[in-house]
Design a protein around this motif. Structure first.
Motif, PDB file in Angstrom:
ATOM      1  N   ALA A  21       0.801  -1.097   0.023  1.00 29.21           N
ATOM      2  CA  ALA A  21       0.011   0.077  -0.035  1.00 29.21           C
ATOM      3  C   ALA A  21       0.950   1.254  -0.056  1.00 29.21           C
ATOM      4  CB  ALA A  21      -0.925   0.090   0.985  1.00 29.21           C
ATOM      5  N   ARG A  22       1.956   1.175   0.889  1.00 29.69           N
ATOM      6  CA  ARG A  22       2.798   2.578   0.959  1.00 29.69           C
ATOM      7  C   ARG A  22       3.612   2.470  -0.548  1.00 29.69           C
ATOM      8  NH1 ARG A  22       5.025   0.058   5.804  1.00 29.69           N
ATOM      9  NH2 ARG A  22       3.878   1.086   7.595  1.00 29.69           N
ATOM     10  N   LYS A  23       4.129   1.500  -1.231  1.00 28.01           N
ATOM     11  CA  LYS A  23       4.757   1.549  -2.504  1.00 28.01           C
ATOM     12  C   LYS A  23       3.783   1.988  -3.523  1.00 28.01           C
ATOM     13  CE  LYS A  23       8.079  -2.114  -1.875  1.00 28.01           C
ATOM     14  NZ  LYS A  23       8.307  -3.460  -1.918  1.00 28.01           N
ATOM     15  N   SER A  24       2.468   1.667  -3.397  1.00 24.99           N
ATOM     16  CA  SER A  24       1.507   2.028  -4.257  1.00 24.99           C
ATOM     17  C   SER A  24       1.215   3.573  -4.299  1.00 24.99           C
ATOM     18  CB  SER A  24       0.178   1.316  -3.917  1.00 24.99           C
ATOM     19  OG  SER A  24      -1.142   1.854  -4.843  1.00 24.99           O
ATOM     20  N   VAL A  25       1.239   4.035  -3.173  1.00 25.51           N
ATOM     21  CA  VAL A  25       1.285   5.768  -2.749  1.00 25.51           C
ATOM     22  C   VAL A  25       2.224   6.428  -3.357  1.00 25.51           C
ATOM     23  CG1 VAL A  25       0.927   7.466  -1.070  1.00 25.51           C
ATOM     24  CG2 VAL A  25      -0.515   5.405  -0.740  1.00 25.51           C
TER      25      VAL A  25
END
Length: 54
Positions: A21-25
């Protein structure tokens, strides 16, 4: 013992999900920045072409 293993497995999956999720952001921010730059460049190019045509 099995519940403990399942709990550990769930924790690992949850951690990976948070990391993704962090990487996606981060990727979203990069893409948005790139799109904004491309839009500005295309806008300038279009204005130049319109001014040359006039």
């Amino acid at each position: 013992m099995r519940a403990g293993s399942a709990g550990k497995g769930f924790t690992v999956v949850a951690d990976e999900f948070r990391n993704l999720a962090r990487k996606s952001v981060d990727v979203e921010r990069i893409l948005l920045s790139s799109l904004k730059k491309q839009y500005k460049w295309l806008s300038r190019a279009l204005k130049l072409l319109i001014s040359l045509h006039s």
